[in-house]
Enzyme design. Structure first.
Site, PDB file in Angstrom:
ATOM      1  N   CYS A 145       0.844  -1.197   0.000  1.00  0.00           N
ATOM      2  CA  CYS A 145       0.000   0.000   0.000  1.00  0.00           C
ATOM      3  C   CYS A 145       0.878   1.245   0.000  1.00  0.00           C
ATOM      4  O   CYS A 145       2.107   1.156   0.045  1.00  0.00           O
ATOM      5  CB  CYS A 145      -0.948   0.012   1.201  1.00  0.00           C
ATOM      6  SG  CYS A 145      -0.125   0.306   2.778  1.00  0.00           S
ATOM      7  N   CYS A 165       3.581   1.702   2.567  1.00  0.00           N
ATOM      8  CA  CYS A 165       4.816   0.928   2.366  1.00  0.00           C
ATOM      9  C   CYS A 165       5.866   1.789   1.662  1.00  0.00           C
ATOM     10  O   CYS A 165       7.034   1.825   2.067  1.00  0.00           O
ATOM     11  CB  CYS A 165       4.537  -0.326   1.539  1.00  0.00           C
ATOM     12  SG  CYS A 165       3.469  -1.533   2.333  1.00  0.00           S
ATOM     13  N   ASP A 188      10.780  28.042 -31.424  1.00  0.00           N
ATOM     14  CA  ASP A 188      11.930  28.380 -32.260  1.00  0.00           C
ATOM     15  C   ASP A 188      11.454  28.270 -33.709  1.00  0.00           C
ATOM     16  O   ASP A 188      10.450  27.599 -33.986  1.00  0.00           O
ATOM     17  CB  ASP A 188      13.063  27.389 -31.978  1.00  0.00           C
ATOM     18  CG  ASP A 188      14.178  27.503 -32.986  1.00  0.00           C
ATOM     19  OD1 ASP A 188      14.660  28.625 -33.203  1.00  0.00           O
ATOM     20  OD2 ASP A 188      14.550  26.470 -33.568  1.00  0.00           O
ATOM     21  N   ASP A 232      14.727  22.753 -31.102  1.00  0.00           N
ATOM     22  CA  ASP A 232      15.454  21.562 -31.546  1.00  0.00           C
ATOM     23  C   ASP A 232      16.971  21.713 -31.488  1.00  0.00           C
ATOM     24  O   ASP A 232      17.689  20.734 -31.673  1.00  0.00           O
ATOM     25  CB  ASP A 232      15.065  21.216 -32.987  1.00  0.00           C
ATOM     26  CG  ASP A 232      15.663  22.190 -33.998  1.00  0.00           C
ATOM     27  OD1 ASP A 232      15.670  23.413 -33.707  1.00  0.00           O
ATOM     28  OD2 ASP A 232      16.127  21.741 -35.061  1.00  0.00           O
ATOM     29  N   ASP A 251      18.609  26.523 -28.383  1.00  0.00           N
ATOM     30  CA  ASP A 251      17.326  26.516 -27.675  1.00  0.00           C
ATOM     31  C   ASP A 251      17.443  25.952 -26.261  1.00  0.00           C
ATOM     32  O   ASP A 251      16.506  26.094 -25.467  1.00  0.00           O
ATOM     33  CB  ASP A 251      16.293  25.680 -28.444  1.00  0.00           C
ATOM     34  CG  ASP A 251      16.039  26.213 -29.840  1.00  0.00           C
ATOM     35  OD1 ASP A 251      15.895  27.443 -29.970  1.00  0.00           O
ATOM     36  OD2 ASP A 251      15.983  25.412 -30.787  1.00  0.00           O
TER      37      ASP A 251
END
Length: 742
Positions: free
Chosen positions: A17, A20, A433, A626, A630
């Site tokens: 549970c 735990c 971008d 990309d 960036d």
């Protein structure tokens, strides 16, 4: 993460549970020197531990987990993990079936006796001893794990679900045992004559069944990982230095090895084509159904399918370094992480079990002390203890996160963490971008305007550009070749700095360059200016002193960019373009895809500052990019979204990776986030509502105020309700996997 830190992912066995996972986290934080962080996930049965290797080691971590009452299995013990998991499942099944074998006749006989179905013989005194004989194996064999788990939990300073189950079933069992033993030892105590062995047995058996079904359902939530891992082939045809072929397990392939990939086979590792031509089905990686042509020096990826030709490749990425390996790592990290909303459940779970034990004690004291009915008090107490196990609360968030990230992985949307999955639906601004994100990232020939007659000038222009290595020259050459024009070799090639290039082609003097290099008439100038206003790089072509045509090159928008921006606007988000390109080109591209706000001419650090500036206005920002330039903005944004074809640094600093590079996946990621969060909220609501509504019912609150004066929630029904609540939360999360994210 500190420079000297080390990160390890462990499999944890024995959790039942939410308490735990909290117990293990607290134990690690208290007893592991140099621990930097510990995150234990109930649904994935994993722990992610970051520690200082100079102050601690794996044995210390393992010993602490064991002290807390659980078992830690390390990644290198993968075979042990699988063996232990199978062994545990078999053990749990055996315990359940043994419990069921004893519980069914006990239940039938006990209920039949209460209903008067079996005649007078069932009322004989020895029947209670038979019930004791049937209940004892269930209590101490099938239920042994609850006692062991409960003891270890209390020893480590907390109380988990096992404590509640052990207490609830033991009260019913021990009371029934007392009913049998007290008359035998002639104690002058009035305790009643009815036994509740079937109650204790049914509690244990039903909860054991619920845990088995829950484990099966949880196993389905991690199917995304298993499917991804099964995509990779198991062997590779390796060519040795003597040119001989030998088949090796993929995990023995090293970088630099030469590998043969036959038609119809999966590519075993990431690599570069050395010889051969073929078409590769990369749909498992990109989602695109059209095969991709591959030739010498092209890159291929592990687990993609070689459809036609014979390829020889040089391994560049093996094991976890392959594109597939990186995807698996990201999905595992996301599934094992905790969403901020999980903290609510963690805080509630930390005080939940002690609170329930207190409520059970009050229930028993009030009903026995004020009502004087020990049996009623006992039944209500047992019902409270059994009903309130916090399994559903602990599973509410992680199961939904697991399924949500799995759905994203199938769509080619990789969430680095649960935090990213939760935050995505809160976004109000998306910053893009331009180059390589909205556009394709490389210049292409877009316009061919003839100022005379015929197309010979195109052939001459492209022939001259063969002498240049400039990207614009490549775009012109490739664009003209595509329309089927064969080229000639340039002679006396010369680059004129600041203007263009020139050469002789079969006796003709040809120049290509900026319009300012040539004397153009008004019509030609106007056409050139129109192309410049569209943000295109424009060049004139002169043949033997006469301007013959105009060419324009531009980085074209991706086909999906406009529709992606439209979808984001429908979701109520504001798109913004951040680019280092000039204002004219940026505005031209932005207008074509539907972006009104453009910030051009910005450097990488300025992008990061602009993101921060918008955040100070209480906006929730996503940055989509990309490239290396960036990376600062991706890291600064609330959500960094990297294009899958981008640079490694962009991918590493992002929160979400779009494997296909399709900008429409930004909107899909946001929709998936919203659906996942709705599922989590549904799970938490029902888990909390279930306890808020049913615990008072079990405690007899409604009976005490006269609403249901004679109602007693039988502990067996409480056990069934507890099991159903946990399963329902997992099943509700699994519904996510069937959702279509448009």
């Amino acid at each position: 993460m500190a420079k000297k830190s080390k990160k390890i992912d462990l499999t944890i066995r024995g959790m039942t549970c939410a308490n735990c996972s909290l117990t293990i986290e607290r134990s690690l934080k208290k007893k592991v020197p140099g621990l930097l962080s510990a995150n234990v996930n109930l649904a994935t049965e994993t722990a992610t531990v970051v520690y200082d290797p100079n102050l601690s080691d794996l044995k210390t971590i393992s010993d602490v987990v064991k002290w807390a009452g659980y078992e830690a299995i390390f990644p290198e013990e993968k075979n042990k993990e699988e063996a232990e998991r199978k062994k545990e499942i078999q053990k749990e099944r055996k315990a359940f079936w043994v419990g069921l074998g004893f519980t069914l006749p006990l239940f039938i006989l006990s209920m039949g006796r209460d209903a008067g179905l079996f005649g007078n013989w069932i009322q004989a005194p020895w029947i209670n001893s038979l019930f004791l004989a049937l209940a004892t194996p269930v209590q101490f064999y099938t239920g042994k794990g609850f006692y062991i788990g409960g003891f270890k939990s209390i020893r480590s300073g907390s109380a988990n679900m096992d404590v509640l189950v052990a207490m609830g079933s033991s009260v019913a069992y021990l009371y029934s045992l007392a009913v049998i033993l007290i008359p035998l030892v002639n104690l002058n105590i009035t305790i009643g004559s009815h036994v509740y062995f079937e109650t204790s047995a049914m509690i244990i058996t039903l909860i054991k069944l619920g845990k088995m079904l829950e484990a099966a359902a949880k196993g389905r939530t991690s199917a995304a990982i298993r499917k991804l891992m099964n995509l990779s082939p198991k062997t590779a045809h390796v060519i040795d230095q003597d040119g001989n072929q030998k088949d090796l397990p993929v995990d023995q392939v090293k970088k630099g090895d030469i590998i043969l990939v036959k038609p119809g086979e999966a590519v075993p590792v990431d690599g570069i084509v050395i010889t051969g031509n073929s078409s590769i089905d990369e749909s498992m990686l990109t989602g695109e159904s059209i095969p991709v042509d591959k030739k010498k020096e092209d890159q291929v990826f592990g687990a993609t399918l070689n459809q036609q030709g014979l390829l020889t490749i040089k391994a560049t990425g093996v094991g976890s370094e392959t594109a597939l390996g990186q995807i698996i790592r990201l999905v595992k990290e996301a599934q094992g992480s905790k969403a901020p909303i999980q903290r609510i459940a963690d805080k509630v779970s930390a005080i939940f079990v002690p609170t329930i034990i207190a409520i059970a004690a009050i229930t028993f004291g009030l009903w026995w002390g004020l009502g004087g009915d020990f049996v009623t008090a006992m039944l209500r107490t047992v019902a409270v203890l059994v009903l309130a196990c916090p399994c559903a609360l602990g599973l509410a968030t992680p199961t939904a996160i697991m399924v949500g990230t799995g759905v994203g992985a199938r769509m080619g949307i990789l969430f680095r963490s649960a935090d990213a999955l939760e935050t995505a639906h809160k976004l109000d601004t998306i910053m893009f971008d331009k180059t390589g994100t909205i556009t394709q990232g490389k210049p292409q020939l877009t316009d061919r305007i003839s100022l005379g007659s015929g197309d010979e000038w195109l052939k001459l222009a492209a022939s001259v550009e063969q002498g240049s290595e400039h990207p614009i020259a490549r775009a012109i050459e490739d664009g003209i070749k595509k329309i089927g024009i064969a080229l000639d070799e340039p002679m006396d090639f010369k680059a004129v700095s600041g203007f263009g290039v020139q050469a002789n082609i079969k006796g003709k003097r040809v120049r290509i360059g900026k319009p300012a290099w040539f004397e153009m008439d008004e019509i030609a100038k106007k056409k050139a200016e129109e192309l410049v206003l569209q943000g295109k790089t424009t060049m004139g072509v002169e043949v033997d002193g006469k301007v013959a045509g105009i060419l324009a090159v531009a980085d074209k928008e991706k086909e999906t960019s406009k529709s992606a921006v439209t979808e984001l606007k429908k979701l109520g988000l504001e798109p913004v373009m951040l680019t280092g390109d000039n204002q004219q080109t940026a505005k031209s591209v932005a207008s074509r895809v539907g972006i009104q706000k453009v910030i051009a001419g910005v450097l990488p650090d300025q992008k990061e500052s602009l993101v921060q500036k918008e955040q100070q206005k209480q906006k929730v920002i996503a940055m989509v990019g990309d490239g290396i330039n960036d990376a600062p903005a991706l890291a600064r944004a609330d959500i960094g979204i990297a294009i899958g074809s981008g640079t490694d640094i962009a991918l590493e600093t992002s929160d979400i990776t779009l494997v296909k590079g399709d900008l429409r996946d930004v909107a899909r990621a946001i929709r998936l986030s919203k659906i996942t969060m709705n599922t989590i909220k549904q799970n938490l609501f029902w888990a909390l509502f279930y306890n808020v509504a049913l615990v008072p019912l079990a405690a007899g609150v409604f009976a005490a105020v006269g609403v249901l004066p004679n109602f007693i929630l039988h502990p067996m029904l409480a056990a069934a309700a507890m099991a159903i609540s946990s399963i329902s939360v997992v099943v509700n999360s699994l519904r996510l996997s069937g959702k279509k994210i448009k």
